[in-house]
Motif scaffolding. Structure first.
Motif, PDB file in Angstrom:
ATOM      1  N   GLY A 200      28.581  43.929  35.466  1.00  0.00           N
ATOM      2  CA  GLY A 200      28.983  45.329  35.503  1.00  0.00           C
ATOM      3  C   GLY A 200      29.685  45.699  36.789  1.00  0.00           C
ATOM      4  O   GLY A 200      30.334  46.743  36.878  1.00  0.00           O
ATOM      5  N   LYS A 201      29.600  44.822  37.803  1.00  0.00           N
ATOM      6  CA  LYS A 201      30.256  45.066  39.084  1.00  0.00           C
ATOM      7  C   LYS A 201      31.214  43.929  39.432  1.00  0.00           C
ATOM      8  O   LYS A 201      31.598  43.761  40.589  1.00  0.00           O
ATOM      9  N   ASP A 202      31.608  43.152  38.430  1.00  0.00           N
ATOM     10  CA  ASP A 202      32.542  42.068  38.648  1.00  0.00           C
ATOM     11  C   ASP A 202      33.571  42.072  37.523  1.00  0.00           C
ATOM     12  O   ASP A 202      33.418  42.777  36.526  1.00  0.00           O
ATOM     13  N   LEU A 203      34.638  41.306  37.691  1.00  0.00           N
ATOM     14  CA  LEU A 203      35.676  41.234  36.663  1.00  0.00           C
ATOM     15  C   LEU A 203      36.408  39.901  36.773  1.00  0.00           C
ATOM     16  O   LEU A 203      36.993  39.587  37.804  1.00  0.00           O
ATOM     17  N   LEU A 204      36.358  39.135  35.699  1.00  0.00           N
ATOM     18  CA  LEU A 204      37.124  37.893  35.592  1.00  0.00           C
ATOM     19  C   LEU A 204      38.299  38.146  34.657  1.00  0.00           C
ATOM     20  O   LEU A 204      38.116  38.549  33.514  1.00  0.00           O
ATOM     21  N   ARG A 205      39.528  37.909  35.153  1.00  0.00           N
ATOM     22  CA  ARG A 205      40.723  38.101  34.338  1.00  0.00           C
ATOM     23  C   ARG A 205      41.443  36.761  34.169  1.00  0.00           C
ATOM     24  O   ARG A 205      41.752  36.090  35.146  1.00  0.00           O
ATOM     25  N   VAL A 206      41.688  36.398  32.927  1.00  0.00           N
ATOM     26  CA  VAL A 206      42.491  35.227  32.592  1.00  0.00           C
ATOM     27  C   VAL A 206      43.686  35.726  31.788  1.00  0.00           C
ATOM     28  O   VAL A 206      43.512  36.400  30.771  1.00  0.00           O
ATOM     29  N   ARG A 207      44.892  35.406  32.242  1.00  0.00           N
ATOM     30  CA  ARG A 207      46.104  35.943  31.625  1.00  0.00           C
ATOM     31  C   ARG A 207      46.887  34.847  30.901  1.00  0.00           C
ATOM     32  O   ARG A 207      47.085  33.759  31.432  1.00  0.00           O
ATOM     33  N   LEU A 208      47.303  35.169  29.690  1.00  0.00           N
ATOM     34  CA  LEU A 208      48.268  34.358  28.963  1.00  0.00           C
ATOM     35  C   LEU A 208      49.599  35.098  28.981  1.00  0.00           C
ATOM     36  O   LEU A 208      49.629  36.329  28.827  1.00  0.00           O
ATOM     37  N   GLU A 209      50.691  34.372  29.144  1.00  0.00           N
ATOM     38  CA  GLU A 209      51.979  35.029  29.321  1.00  0.00           C
ATOM     39  C   GLU A 209      53.088  34.248  28.617  1.00  0.00           C
ATOM     40  O   GLU A 209      53.029  33.023  28.488  1.00  0.00           O
ATOM     41  N   PHE A 210      54.080  34.980  28.163  1.00  0.00           N
ATOM     42  CA  PHE A 210      55.266  34.363  27.575  1.00  0.00           C
ATOM     43  C   PHE A 210      56.451  35.294  27.810  1.00  0.00           C
ATOM     44  O   PHE A 210      56.281  36.480  28.095  1.00  0.00           O
TER      45      PHE A 210
END
Length: 537
Positions: A200-210
């Motif tokens: 609730g106090k952290d954030l993991l972001r994984v991005r896919l892009e094209f």
């Protein structure tokens, strides 16, 4: 008995209106406030936050131990200082009335008196609408919950995405050429962000892009057609519609005033700090369309590494970060500490109407990957000693904005770069006309680059969510050098209008003019037009 029960319930919830009229000041348990109630408790002593000295202790004790119609939360608390809605009151009253019905059904002698029944009938009549509405809301919530549990993607991860499409063209002879080589083209870029929180106090972001704004070698198609990066769009850095993972970022707090950001790839200064520009101005899909005009070139650098953000006070934030250019490559002149890198120190002040920040960046680029102006200025400003000479740089910059009214704000930024050659040799150096000259560079040679811009924008003018704006700037220019300096100043003049169709779709016509492209008055003026459509979901 009913009279005692009802009176106790009303005393408990209405005796001190001030307690129930506003939410508690401490919001530390705000998330828990929506937790489901646990089953009925048998003794008031089971509540860890209820004491005999509390003003409503006797009423609560009566409701719990004599009539059994009060439930607590899973953490053994009652939370008596929470704000009460009419729906919550109706639910509590309904629980007590159900308990009364159970006692009546048990056939206890002398349980009900006539006057108690009159009070009960009046209460049922008064709250009939709320009870009916509550029952319908509960049924709807149960149906929605069942559907979400069945169809949810993940309990910890959500998906948000941005798709940009743009029709663009430029006008003016190519730098160093005799004809306009650009044509109208239609391209796209998409980003799919998977964002997960575990505490609730952290954030993991994984991005896919094209995307397909760039050539197969990753170079901007619009820059290749015009001969200068000054014509680049803010979102033209992808190629061949190949899906890849350009960005992994993990944010976590260690205290209310200190947080960290770490990531092995695709972490830029904008991911560890802010550009200190107004909301959405620096956004690829909803802000300034040009690459140079969106925010200070100082923040266009990164790689993989870590950073810390320290809230010195409510208004002051200090960011310290280190990002390696290729931390995942375990070979010579690469890795986390042996290759190119950039380090940032940024102090920002945030006021009610605006903000201001001062930043210092130090970086090193091995030969072959030199781009100290982040592609926003002349080719000479990007590599003042040529691309094959290792180059270090020190940058100081200031940036800020101020909102004079809800519909008018101004922002600006500027910076100065000191670049130093880190080895000697012949190098191909830009001549400002689309070509290069072979010049000798000495280890320790210096070059100075400066840049700046000021913009005005008008939020919600023409409709809610709309954003017209204008910007004037001077792209990065080599003002002094031991090897070669730019001949003239280029000038960037831009206007755009973001039209918000709805919460998820916006259309932005934009137009800008580059006078003296590549900082050389011998080059034809470049005109760039774009119509950008952005889908956020």
């Amino acid at each position: 008995m009913i009279k005692i029960l009802v009176n106790s319930f009303f005393i408990l919830f209405f005796a001190v209106p001030a307690v129930w009229a506003a939410p508690p000041e401490d919001n530390s348990n705000a998330a828990d406030a929506n937790s489901n109630l646990e089953g009925q408790v048998n003794s008031v002593s089971q509540f860890s936050d209820i004491r005999p000295s509390d003003w409503a202790f006797q009423a609560l004790q009566s409701l719990v131990e004599r009539y059994g119609c009060i439930a607590g939360y899973p953490d053994a608390t009652y939370r008596g200082n929470r704000a009460l809605s009419r729906y919550e009151f109706a639910a509590g009253l309904n629980a007590c009335l159900n308990r009364v019905n159970e006692l009546i059904a048990a056939g206890t002698n002398d349980l009900v008196k006539k006057e108690d029944l009159v009070v009960l009938q009046k209460l049922q009549t008064e709250f009939a609408t709320e009870l009916t509405t509550l029952r319908g809301r509960v049924d709807t919530l149960e149906a929605h919950t069942a559907m979400l549990e069945k169809q949810q993607f993940s309990t910890t991860t959500k998906l948000n995405a941005q798709i940009i499409t743009a029709i663009s063209d430029t006008f003016g002879n190519k730098v160093g050429g005799e004809r306009d080589e650009s044509k109208i083209y239609f391209a796209n870029r998409g980003r799919l962000n998977f964002e997960s929180s575990f505490t609730g106090k952290d954030l993991l972001r994984v991005r896919l892009e094209f995307g397909n704004f760039a050539n197969s070698n990753g170079a901007s198609q619009i820059a290749a057609a015009t001969g200068t990066g000054m014509t680049r769009l803010n979102f033209d850095n992808d190629s061949n519609d190949t899906l890849f993972v350009p960005h992994i970022r993990y944010y976590f707090q260690v205290s209310d005033s200190l947080n960290f950001v770490v990531g092995p790839t695709g972490i830029g200064y904008t991911d560890i700090s802010t550009t200190v520009t107004p909301a959405t101005i620096a956004d690829d899909g909803n802000g300034v369309p040009s690459l140079f005009g969106s925010y200070s070139p100082l923040f266009r650098r990164g790689g993989g590494g870590a950073a810390a953000n320290w809230n010195i006070s409510k208004d002051f934030v200090l960011t310290l970060g280190y990002l390696a250019s290729s931390p995942n490559v375990p070979s010579a002149s690469s890795g986390l500490f042996d290759g190119g890198y950039n380090a940032l120190a940024h102090l920002a002040y945030y006021g009610k109407q605006g903000a201001i920040g001062v930043a210092y960046s130090h970086g090193y680029s091995p030969g072959g990957v030199v781009d100290i102006a982040a592609g926003t200025g002349s080719a000479l400003s990007n590599a003042p000693f040529g691309n094959n000479i290792a180059t270090s740089n020190n940058i100081v910059g200031a940036q800020g904005f101020y909102r004079f009214s809800p519909n008018f704000q101004i922002h600006g930024w500027g910076g100065y770069i000191w670049a130093n050659a880190k080895n000697s040799g012949l190098s191909d150096i830009s001549n400002g006309r689309g070509g290069t000259d072979s010049l000798f560079v000495n280890n320790g040679d210096n070059a100075n680059v400066w840049f700046g811009a000021i913009g005005m924008s008008f939020p919600d003018v023409g409709g809610r969510g709309n954003l017209p704006g204008i910007l004037f700037g001077i792209p990065p220019r080599v003002s002094n050098s031991d090897v070669r300096q730019d001949r003239d100043n280029a000038y960037h003049i831009e206007a755009f209008y973001r039209y918000r169709l709805n919460d998820n779709i916006s259309v932005t016509p934009g137009f800008w003019v580059i006078l003296n492209p590549e900082n050389d008055s011998r080059n034809d003026t470049q005109y760039v037009g774009v119509i950008r459509t952005t889908f956020d979901f």
